[in-house]
Design a protein around this motif. Structure first.
Motif, PDB file in Angstrom:
ATOM      1  N   SER A 222       0.683  -1.091  -0.044  1.00  0.00           N
ATOM      2  CA  SER A 222       0.038   0.245   0.146  1.00  0.00           C
ATOM      3  C   SER A 222       0.889   1.220  -0.116  1.00  0.00           C
ATOM      4  CB  SER A 222      -0.818  -0.002   1.387  1.00  0.00           C
ATOM      5  OG  SER A 222      -0.217   0.358   2.370  1.00  0.00           O
ATOM      6  N   LEU A 223       0.261   2.258  -0.658  1.00  0.00           N
ATOM      7  CA  LEU A 223       1.099   3.429  -0.488  1.00  0.00           C
ATOM      8  C   LEU A 223       1.059   4.180   0.644  1.00  0.00           C
ATOM      9  CD1 LEU A 223       2.342   6.180  -2.287  1.00  0.00           C
ATOM     10  CD2 LEU A 223      -0.103   6.942  -2.219  1.00  0.00           C
ATOM     11  N   GLY A 224       0.098   4.217   1.552  1.00  0.00           N
ATOM     12  CA  GLY A 224       0.011   4.660   2.901  1.00  0.00           C
ATOM     13  C   GLY A 224       1.046   3.958   3.782  1.00  0.00           C
ATOM     14  N   ILE A 225       1.286   2.777   3.805  1.00  0.00           N
ATOM     15  CA  ILE A 225       2.385   2.146   4.627  1.00  0.00           C
ATOM     16  C   ILE A 225       3.662   2.547   4.200  1.00  0.00           C
ATOM     17  CG2 ILE A 225       3.340  -0.036   5.062  1.00  0.00           C
ATOM     18  CD1 ILE A 225       1.305   0.387   7.133  1.00  0.00           C
ATOM     19  N   ASN A 226       3.901   2.513   2.921  1.00  0.00           N
ATOM     20  CA  ASN A 226       5.492   2.897   2.377  1.00  0.00           C
ATOM     21  C   ASN A 226       5.715   4.365   2.770  1.00  0.00           C
ATOM     22  OD1 ASN A 226       6.795   0.569   0.985  1.00  0.00           O
ATOM     23  ND2 ASN A 226       4.340   0.263   0.412  1.00  0.00           N
ATOM     24  N   ILE A 227       4.790   5.190   2.756  1.00  0.00           N
ATOM     25  CA  ILE A 227       4.916   6.657   2.982  1.00  0.00           C
ATOM     26  C   ILE A 227       5.373   6.599   4.781  1.00  0.00           C
ATOM     27  CG2 ILE A 227       3.846   8.852   3.536  1.00  0.00           C
ATOM     28  CD1 ILE A 227       2.167   8.455   1.005  1.00  0.00           C
TER      29      ILE A 227
ATOM     30  N   ASP B 178       1.115 -15.415  10.449  1.00  0.00           N
ATOM     31  CA  ASP B 178       2.302 -14.907  11.061  1.00  0.00           C
ATOM     32  C   ASP B 178       1.954 -13.797  11.962  1.00  0.00           C
ATOM     33  OD1 ASP B 178       1.392 -13.746   8.502  1.00  0.00           O
ATOM     34  OD2 ASP B 178       3.423 -12.534   8.412  1.00  0.00           O
ATOM     35  N   SER B 179       2.735 -13.980  13.118  1.00  0.00           N
ATOM     36  CA  SER B 179       2.490 -12.906  14.172  1.00  0.00           C
ATOM     37  C   SER B 179       3.982 -12.484  14.636  1.00  0.00           C
ATOM     38  CB  SER B 179       1.395 -13.416  15.122  1.00  0.00           C
ATOM     39  OG  SER B 179       1.363 -12.475  16.205  1.00  0.00           O
ATOM     40  N   PRO B 180       4.559 -11.302  14.953  1.00  0.00           N
ATOM     41  CA  PRO B 180       3.677 -10.230  14.324  1.00  0.00           C
ATOM     42  C   PRO B 180       4.063 -10.192  12.810  1.00  0.00           C
ATOM     43  CG  PRO B 180       5.904  -9.724  15.688  1.00  0.00           C
ATOM     44  CD  PRO B 180       5.656 -11.154  15.377  1.00  0.00           C
ATOM     45  N   SER B 181       2.893  -9.187  12.142  1.00  0.00           N
ATOM     46  CA  SER B 181       2.976  -9.391  10.800  1.00  0.00           C
ATOM     47  C   SER B 181       4.036  -8.745  10.115  1.00  0.00           C
ATOM     48  CB  SER B 181       1.862  -8.152  10.293  1.00  0.00           C
ATOM     49  OG  SER B 181       2.250  -6.785  10.730  1.00  0.00           O
ATOM     50  N   GLY B 182       4.290  -9.018   8.978  1.00  0.00           N
ATOM     51  CA  GLY B 182       5.316  -8.804   8.044  1.00  0.00           C
ATOM     52  C   GLY B 182       5.642  -7.114   8.107  1.00  0.00           C
ATOM     53  N   THR B 183       4.538  -6.392   8.039  1.00  0.00           N
ATOM     54  CA  THR B 183       4.488  -4.962   8.003  1.00  0.00           C
ATOM     55  C   THR B 183       5.041  -4.512   9.291  1.00  0.00           C
ATOM     56  OG1 THR B 183       2.763  -5.019   6.345  1.00  0.00           O
ATOM     57  CG2 THR B 183       2.915  -2.824   7.957  1.00  0.00           C
TER      58      THR B 183
END
Length: 258
Positions: free
Chosen positions: A128-133, A168-173
């Motif tokens: 997502s654009l938002g996460i990468n910002i 998966d936990s925590p998430s990759g993000t």
């Protein structure tokens, strides 16, 4: 095949991301993008063995070799074991791959890095654009805190929420957010743990909260996804971007130019 035509294949087409990428491709008015093949685990084919793409039906295959000559770029949001299998095939047949799978072991990450010496790969925990910002903002904030010697009096917590079936936990993000902070710490010779907290409930699409706690004040950054469309759009953008790359490993910061 036209010189500028982007021939795609998607794995896990009956999964959450597969369906959303297909939805965007069916709406996208771009003549040079062509979905030529779709893959799903053979057990899933008992329920549905065709998908509607544009005005035609595509047969869903359980073996990627059945469509190996029909695509140039593979979009993969499956699981670590399947992704490693697909990336080995992509290397053998000189295909590019977009990887949205998370939860890789360190050994699997090394395999992906090694494969990038031969083929072009985009590996990202979040498209997502938002996460990468947010990752870029996080890097800047951490830099300011390090320069002002605020780390010793600071607690950082990452709280992430996802649907109850996420493995998966925590998430990759969340791990990417944590690693962004830790890399900046390392640059300034700071060593401090960052806590990750995971919630798995209902059908939450994805929420990430970074809480900086000082004495007497808090700073909070939040990203919420209301659906998976932003991730699907990002994956397609990544496929377009990687089309002219021969080899190497890239991420969404490369795609977005941030």
């Amino acid at each position: 095949m036209k010189n500028n035509q982007i021939r795609l294949a998607i794995t896990g087409i009956n999964g959450r991301m597969g369906k959303n990428i297909l939805k965007i491709l069916n709406k996208k008015k771009t003549n040079n993008i062509l979905l030529n093949g779709v893959i799903e685990h053979k057990d899933s084919l008992k329920k549905n063995n065709k998908i509607l793409y544009k005005s035609n039906f595509l047969d869903i295959k359980s073996n990627i070799i059945d469509i190996i000559d029909k695509f140039d770029i593979l979009i993969d949001f499956t699981n670590p074991c399947s992704t490693i299998k697909y990336i080995n095939i992509c290397k053998k047949y000189k295909k590019k791959i977009i990887i949205g799978t998370t939860g890789f072991t360190e050994q699997q990450k090394l395999i992906i890095k090694e494969m990038s010496k031969n083929i072009a790969i985009i590996l990202s925990s979040n498209f997502s654009l938002g996460i990468n910002i947010l990752l870029k903002i996080l890097e800047n904030i951490t830099e300011i805190l390090c320069k002002n010697q605020q780390i010793n009096n600071l607690d950082v917590d990452i709280i992430e929420k996802h649907h109850k079936n996420k493995v998966d936990s925590p998430s990759g993000t969340a791990l990417s957010l944590r690693n962004t902070i830790l890399q900046t710490y390392k640059k300034y010779n700071f060593i401090k743990k960052i806590k990750c907290h995971s919630i798995r409930a209902a059908d939450i699409y994805g929420e990430h909260n970074i809480l900086f706690s000082f004495i007497g004040e808090q700073l909070e950054l939040i990203h919420k996804a209301s659906n998976r469309i932003p991730f699907a759009i990002g994956a397609i953008k990544a496929a377009i971007w990687i089309n002219n790359k021969k080899k190497g490993i890239y991420n969404m910061h490369d795609v977005l130019g941030i």
